[in-house]
Design an enzyme around this catalytic site. Sequence first.
Site, short mmCIF file in Angstrom:
data_model
loop_
_atom_site.label_atom_id
_atom_site.label_comp_id
_atom_site.label_asym_id
_atom_site.label_seq_id
_atom_site.Cartn_x
_atom_site.Cartn_y
_atom_site.Cartn_z
N TRP A 112 0.86 -1.18 0.00
CA TRP A 112 0.00 0.00 0.00
C TRP A 112 0.90 1.25 0.00
CZ3 TRP A 112 -0.40 3.92 3.73
CH2 TRP A 112 -1.40 4.86 3.46
N ASP A 164 -16.08 11.87 -2.21
CA ASP A 164 -15.48 10.57 -1.87
C ASP A 164 -16.24 9.93 -0.71
OD1 ASP A 164 -13.12 8.62 -1.11
OD2 ASP A 164 -12.48 9.57 -2.97
N ASP A 165 -15.62 8.99 -0.07
CA ASP A 165 -16.20 8.17 1.00
C ASP A 165 -16.82 9.03 2.10
OD1 ASP A 165 -16.70 6.13 2.74
OD2 ASP A 165 -14.62 5.46 2.94
N TRP A 202 -14.95 3.60 -8.18
CA TRP A 202 -15.30 2.28 -7.64
C TRP A 202 -14.12 1.79 -6.82
CZ3 TRP A 202 -19.18 -1.42 -9.96
CH2 TRP A 202 -19.12 -2.68 -9.37
N ASP A 203 -14.30 1.81 -5.51
CA ASP A 203 -13.19 1.47 -4.60
C ASP A 203 -13.33 0.04 -4.09
OD1 ASP A 203 -10.97 1.87 -3.01
OD2 ASP A 203 -11.80 3.56 -1.88
N ASN A 255 -11.46 -1.99 -0.73
CA ASN A 255 -10.43 -1.72 0.26
C ASN A 255 -10.00 -2.89 1.13
OD1 ASN A 255 -9.61 1.13 0.08
ND2 ASN A 255 -11.79 1.48 0.27
N ASP A 292 -2.68 5.59 -3.10
CA ASP A 292 -3.06 6.58 -2.10
C ASP A 292 -1.90 7.49 -1.77
OD1 ASP A 292 -5.66 5.90 -1.89
OD2 ASP A 292 -5.43 4.61 -0.15
C1 DGJ Z 1 -9.09 4.26 -0.58
C2 DGJ Z 1 -8.90 5.13 -1.78
O1 DGJ Z 1 -7.72 4.81 -2.44
C3 DGJ Z 1 -8.92 6.59 -1.35
O2 DGJ Z 1 -8.67 7.43 -2.45
C4 DGJ Z 1 -10.24 6.90 -0.73
O3 DGJ Z 1 -11.27 6.79 -1.68
C5 DGJ Z 1 -10.49 5.95 0.44
N1 DGJ Z 1 -10.32 4.58 0.06
C6 DGJ Z 1 -11.87 6.15 0.99
O4 DGJ Z 1 -12.19 5.25 1.96
#
Ligand code: DGJ
Length: 729
Positions: free
Chosen positions: A199, A366-367, A477-478, A480, A548
Site C-alpha cells: 500500500w 469521496d467516502d 469504484w473502490d 479496500n 493513495d
Molecule cells: C481508498 C482510496 O484509495 C482513497 O482514495 C479513498 O477513496 C479511500 N479509500 C476512501 O475510503
Amino acid sequence: MGISYNEKSRSFKLDAKDTSYIMAVVDEENFLGHVYFGERIPDEDVNYLMRLEEPPFVPSKNNRDRMSFLDSFPTEYPTFGLGDFRESCLKVNTKSGMTAVGINYVSHKIYKGKPKLQGLPATFGSKEECTTLEITCVDKHLKLEVILIYTVFENLDAITRSVRIKNNSDEDIQLTRVLSACVDFDRMDMDVLTIHGSWARERHLNRRSVTYGKQAIGSTRGESSHQMNPFLAVMDKTSTEDDGEVYGFNFVYSGNFLAQAEGCQFDTTRVVMGINPEDFAWRLQPGEEFTAPEVVMIYSNEGIGKMSRTFHDLYRNHLIRGQYKDKKRPILINNWEATYFDFNTEKLLNIAKEASKLGVEMLVMDDGWFGNRNSDNCALGDWVVNEEKIQGGLKYLVDEVNKLGMKFGIWFEPEMISPDSDLYRAHPDWCIHIEGRVGTLCRNQYVLDLSRKEVRDYIYESLREILLSANIEYVKWDMNRQLSDVGNNILPAGCQREIWHRYVLGVYELMDRLTSEFPHILLENCSGGGARFDPGMLYYSPQIWASDNTDAIERLKIQHGTSMVYPVSAIGSHVSDCPNHTVGRVTPFETRGLVALSGTFGYELDVTRISQEDRDMIPKQIEMYHKYNDLIRKGDLYRIGNIFEKPQFDCVEYVAKDKSEVLVVYIQVLSRPNYHSRRIRLKGLQKDAYYRNEETNEVYSGAALMNAGILIKGLWGDFTGKLYHYIRV
Ligand code: DGJ
C-alpha cells in the site's frame, strides 16, 4: 494473413507486426510443441530446431524412455502427471481421484477477427486487425477437450492467448489448475522483470536473473494486489530501456494469479501465467466448458521501452472502451485528502465554488456520504444518502455543482459490507465467510459474496438508484480489502473453491451492467490506492487510481513502474497538499503539477485552505493540462531518467505519433553539489526533421537532439521540475 499452417511440416506460424511465433505438431502421437518466438522471420518450417533426432527419442521411436521426451519437449500447453515435471498448466481431479492429463493435437481452425471470452475482459480487434487460431487438443482417456486460442494483432507486436476446456465425458471432472499460457524458451541466460509493492508504494520494479528453479510471483488475495502485479517479462541480460530482446506477459484478470519463470535442467526457461492454482478448483459437469482469462504476450527487439509502448498502444486501442476511450478526461477535484469523512454540503460547495473559478471541471464526493458513515468503521452496504451531511439531498448538491459549470462524481465501495450496517443486520450471510468461524476483519469490513446473484442484484439496484437520482457523471469504484475466510453456505462442498473465480466474474458482471446502463459515466477503478491496477479493470474503466500515495516524488517511482505496462492515459494522478499526508514530504506546488501531468491530472486538496500562491498556480497548471494532454494521452512514452537506477532525476518524454511534437518533463529529485546542468539525449524523434524549442525559439535537428541532446540548466534545489516543448518546423 497473420496465421498460416504448413501441411508438410505441420507447423503453425503466427505473424504479428515484427514478431513470429511458431509451433509444430510432431510424432505419430501429435504432440504440440513450441518452436520459436522472436523477431519476424520469413521461414514457415523451422522444425530442425526441435531436437527430434537426438536422444531422448520421440515416443514412436523409443517409447521405453517416454518420460525423457515428455520432461524435455518444449510443449505448448503442459499438463500434469504423466512425466513432464516442470510447471504444468492443467491438472484435474476425476471422480476416481486421478489427477493426470495428457493432450494431443486433433484439429485446428484459423479465422479473421477475435472472439470474445464469455464473462471475461479481453482485448478486442476487428477482422482487418486480427487473425485467430484455435487448436483443439484432446485427452482421449479423460474425454477432455482443450482448445488453445491465439490471436495476432497484425499491426502490433502482440499475441494473445486463452484456453477453453470442455468436458466431453459423462462424469464430472474437477479442474484444479488451468493456466492460460506457457512458453518454453530454449535458453536460460535471461533476466526476469516483475513489479512488486505494498500500500502506498505500488508497482516498483524488480529485476533478477533467471536461474535454476522457480522465480514466481502471484496473488492469493482475491485481487491482483498491491504486492504483485500480473506482469512478468523475460529479457536478454544486456537488455536496457532501448536495446535488446524483451518478452512481456500480462494477465487480463483481476483476481488470484501466478506468473513464473522456471529455469530447467537443460538450461531452458518455462514461463507460465494464469489463475493461481493455489486454492483453485472448478467443477465441469458433462458438456460444460471453462474459459481461462487472456494472457497478452508482447515481443520487443528494442528493449523495455518498446515493450511498454506496444502494451500502451494495445490497451489504448484494443482494451479500453467507452466514451472516454480517446477523450481528454475532465479535471476533477476530489475531497478525500481535503476533508476525509468530515464534510457536508456547505463544505463541498465551498470547494466546488473556489475550484470552478480556477478552471477545475468536476467535483468528486469521496467516502462518507451514505448511511451513518463518519469513519471507516461502519455503513458499507447502506447506499442511502446521509441527509444530515448532504443537507438538501444529493440532487440539490449535484444541481448546485452543475450550476457552477462543473460535473459531479461520486465514490462507492460496492463489493464490501460493514458488520455495523443495516445490510449486515438484515443479511449476515451475504458476506464471504466460513460458517461458524469468526471472520477476519480488514478496515473493519467484510467482502460481499458477489458469487451470489441475489447479492449482485441488490448491490446493483442500490447503486443504480443513486445514479438515477441526480446528474452523476463519474463513479470512483473502490475496493479496500483482500479476500479471506473464503466460503459460503450456498455452494456444495465440491464447488467451494470456485468462489475465488466466481467472485471476480461477479465483479466483472456488475461493472458490465454499470457501464452498459450508464455509458456516459466515467468509471475510475481504485483499490485502497492501486491494488487492482490490471488490464481486467481497464476493460471496464479507462482510468485507475494509481496509489493513495500522492507525494510527487514517491509518485515518480509508482508512475514509472506502472508505465511498464499501462498507458499514462489510465494512471489516476492528482496534485495534493503538503506536507504530504503519506510521507510528510514538502514539494513545490509546481512540481506536484508536473508529476500529475503524467496521468489523468486532478486535485485532491481543500482549495479554500491552501496558500494564495499555490492557488494562483492552478489556472496555469490547468492551461498546461489542456495544452499537452492530447500529446501525453495519445503519444509515445520514452523514459529517459529512471530514479530506481539513478535517484538524482526522473525524466519522461512524450512524442507525437507523427513525430511533429515532443514534450520533455524533467524532475530534479536530489541536487548534486557543484553540478548545475545535465545533458540528456532525447529519443524517438525524426532524425532529419528540425525542431523548435517553443520557449527559446532555438531550432535543432532531430539527429542533434537525439545524439547530442539538450542541456537541462539551472539545477538548483531538490524536487524542482522543468518542461521543454519542441515543435517540428
Ligand atoms: C481508498 C482510496 O484509495 C482513497 O482514495 C479513498 O477513496 C479511500 N479509500 C476512501 O475510503
